[in-house]
Design an enzyme around this catalytic site. Structure first.
Site, PDB file in Angstrom:
ATOM      1  N   GLU A  30       1.294  -1.209 -11.821  1.00 56.43           N
ATOM      2  CA  GLU A  30       0.903  -0.165 -12.766  1.00 56.43           C
ATOM      3  C   GLU A  30       0.855   1.237 -12.160  1.00 56.43           C
ATOM      4  OE1 GLU A  30      -0.373  -3.127 -12.358  1.00 56.43           O
ATOM      5  OE2 GLU A  30      -1.058  -4.031 -14.231  1.00 56.43           O
ATOM      6  N   HIS A  38       1.918 -11.706 -10.834  1.00 59.51           N
ATOM      7  CA  HIS A  38       0.535 -11.367 -10.472  1.00 59.51           C
ATOM      8  C   HIS A  38      -0.258 -12.621 -10.094  1.00 59.51           C
ATOM      9  CE1 HIS A  38      -3.227  -9.258 -10.335  1.00 59.51           C
ATOM     10  NE2 HIS A  38      -3.756 -10.198 -11.084  1.00 59.51           N
ATOM     11  N   GLU A  91      -8.236  -5.270  -7.712  1.00 56.15           N
ATOM     12  CA  GLU A  91      -7.871  -5.979  -8.940  1.00 56.15           C
ATOM     13  C   GLU A  91      -8.016  -7.485  -8.715  1.00 56.15           C
ATOM     14  OE1 GLU A  91      -3.591  -6.031  -9.568  1.00 56.15           O
ATOM     15  OE2 GLU A  91      -3.884  -5.670 -11.708  1.00 56.15           O
ATOM     16  N   ASP A 125      -3.466  -6.196  -3.353  1.00 57.93           N
ATOM     17  CA  ASP A 125      -2.409  -5.172  -3.469  1.00 57.93           C
ATOM     18  C   ASP A 125      -2.524  -4.120  -2.372  1.00 57.93           C
ATOM     19  OD1 ASP A 125      -1.691  -6.603  -5.686  1.00 57.93           O
ATOM     20  OD2 ASP A 125      -2.167  -5.038  -7.144  1.00 57.93           O
ATOM     21  N   HIS A 139       1.216  -2.192  -6.340  1.00 52.33           N
ATOM     22  CA  HIS A 139       0.530  -2.491  -7.613  1.00 52.33           C
ATOM     23  C   HIS A 139       1.402  -1.953  -8.750  1.00 52.33           C
ATOM     24  CE1 HIS A 139      -2.718  -2.886 -10.545  1.00 52.33           C
ATOM     25  NE2 HIS A 139      -2.774  -1.583 -10.724  1.00 52.33           N
ATOM     26  N   HIS A 169      -7.325 -11.283  -8.464  1.00 54.31           N
ATOM     27  CA  HIS A 169      -6.116 -12.073  -8.203  1.00 54.31           C
ATOM     28  C   HIS A 169      -6.456 -13.558  -8.262  1.00 54.31           C
ATOM     29  CE1 HIS A 169      -4.310  -8.272  -6.926  1.00 54.31           C
ATOM     30  NE2 HIS A 169      -3.135  -8.883  -6.918  1.00 54.31           N
ATOM     31  N   GLU A 173       2.745 -12.991  -4.049  1.00 55.22           N
ATOM     32  CA  GLU A 173       1.543 -12.457  -3.395  1.00 55.22           C
ATOM     33  C   GLU A 173       0.804 -13.530  -2.599  1.00 55.22           C
ATOM     34  OE1 GLU A 173       0.135  -8.710  -6.085  1.00 55.22           O
ATOM     35  OE2 GLU A 173      -0.394 -10.676  -6.864  1.00 55.22           O
TER      36      GLU A 173
HETATM   37 ZN    ZN Z   1      -1.314  -7.925  -6.966  1.00 52.84          ZN
HETATM   38 MN    MN Z   2      -1.659  -5.391  -9.015  1.00 51.52          MN
END
Ligand code: ZN
Ligand code: MN
Length: 258
Positions: free
Chosen positions: A119, A174, A31, A42, A117, A33, A179
């Protein structure tokens, strides 16, 4: 000795399982970032935090689930962004279920998903539930499963300490301080702080819309800025999250601390 199963030989793996080691399954995503971090954040973070946690509880870390469920605008920028590559929900559910059944077949009685992650959560839960149902129908009812998302183990005191300017919530983290700090601590070669987007936290509606309206996602792809990130914050976050997860696992699975 390593905690990562793919670095072990088969005999060491069997010995660890026979000794009652819980199996921690990292679940990540591919994904975007932002400009300052790679697509694998992630997956890298869930695997590494699972590793730190496993070392504290005498556990094994399975090979990670590399892809995740579809990124959503209100928690990951959205699945429409370049490079973000995701699984349908039934596929992730099937992977989670299959892995539980595989580790049950290998003889473990304790499995913990370590999610990195946002989701993924409900699909990991569903896979775990379906696996348990199948096992109990087959007369095998001695497996216990936990689901942990590492950010849930960063306590309020740590949040106050690391976010003196205010905390906007985990969904908006996010590509933000959490992170970016963890990546600076663990994988500094994969972060470019000169490319951090210095924008205020995203303002998103309190509903989802499909198809997505791309203009709702900030141009950077990040929902908050990583400008206040640091390797020192990453060290603290890694320590608190892995200690908290280890406590939870020891509480549920009842192992002695290593
Ligand atoms: Zn992430
Ligand atoms: Mn994520």
């Amino acid at each position: 000795m390593t905690v990562y199963m793919e670095e072990m030989d088969s005999f060491s793996f069997a010995e660890a399982i026979a000794g009652g080691a819980p199996v921690l399954i990292p679940a990540g995503s591919i994904e975007q970032h932002g400009r300052h971090m790679p697509l694998q954040v992630d997956t890298l973070l869930s695997r590494t935090i699972a590793g730190e946690t496993a070392a504290r509880v005498g556990g094994i870390v399975s090979a990670p689930i590399v892809y995740g469920y579809k990124s959503q605008q209100r928690s990951g920028g959205g699945n429409h962004l370049p490079g973000t590559t995701s699984l349908d929900g039934d596929v992730l559910t099937a992977i989670a279920k299959t892995l539980v059944l595989e580790f049950a077949r290998h003889g473990t009685h304790q499995v913990a998903f370590v999610n990195g992650h946002f989701e993924n959560s409900q699909f990991l839960y569903e896979g775990a539930d379906l696996a348990l149902r199948e096992l109990s129908r087959g007369g095998q009812a001695d497996l216990r499963i936990m689901l942990l998302s590492y950010w849930d183990f960063v306590d309020d005191a740590t949040i106050a300490e690391l976010y003196p300017e205010g905390f906007t919530g985990w969904d908006l983290e996010h590509g933000g301080v959490l992170e970016t700090s963890l990546m600076l601590h663990l994988f500094p070669d994969q972060v470019d702080m000169t490319k951090v987007d210095d924008a205020p936290p995203a303002v998103l509606p309190n509903y989802d819309v499909l198809p997505v309206r791309p203009e709702l996602t900030p141009a950077s792809g990040c929902l908050s800025s990583g400008r206040n990130a640091s390797a020192e914050k990453g060290r603290i976050l890694l320590d608190r999250a892995s200690a908290g997860m280890a406590d939870a696992i020891l509480t549920e699975f009842g192992r002695t601390r290593h």
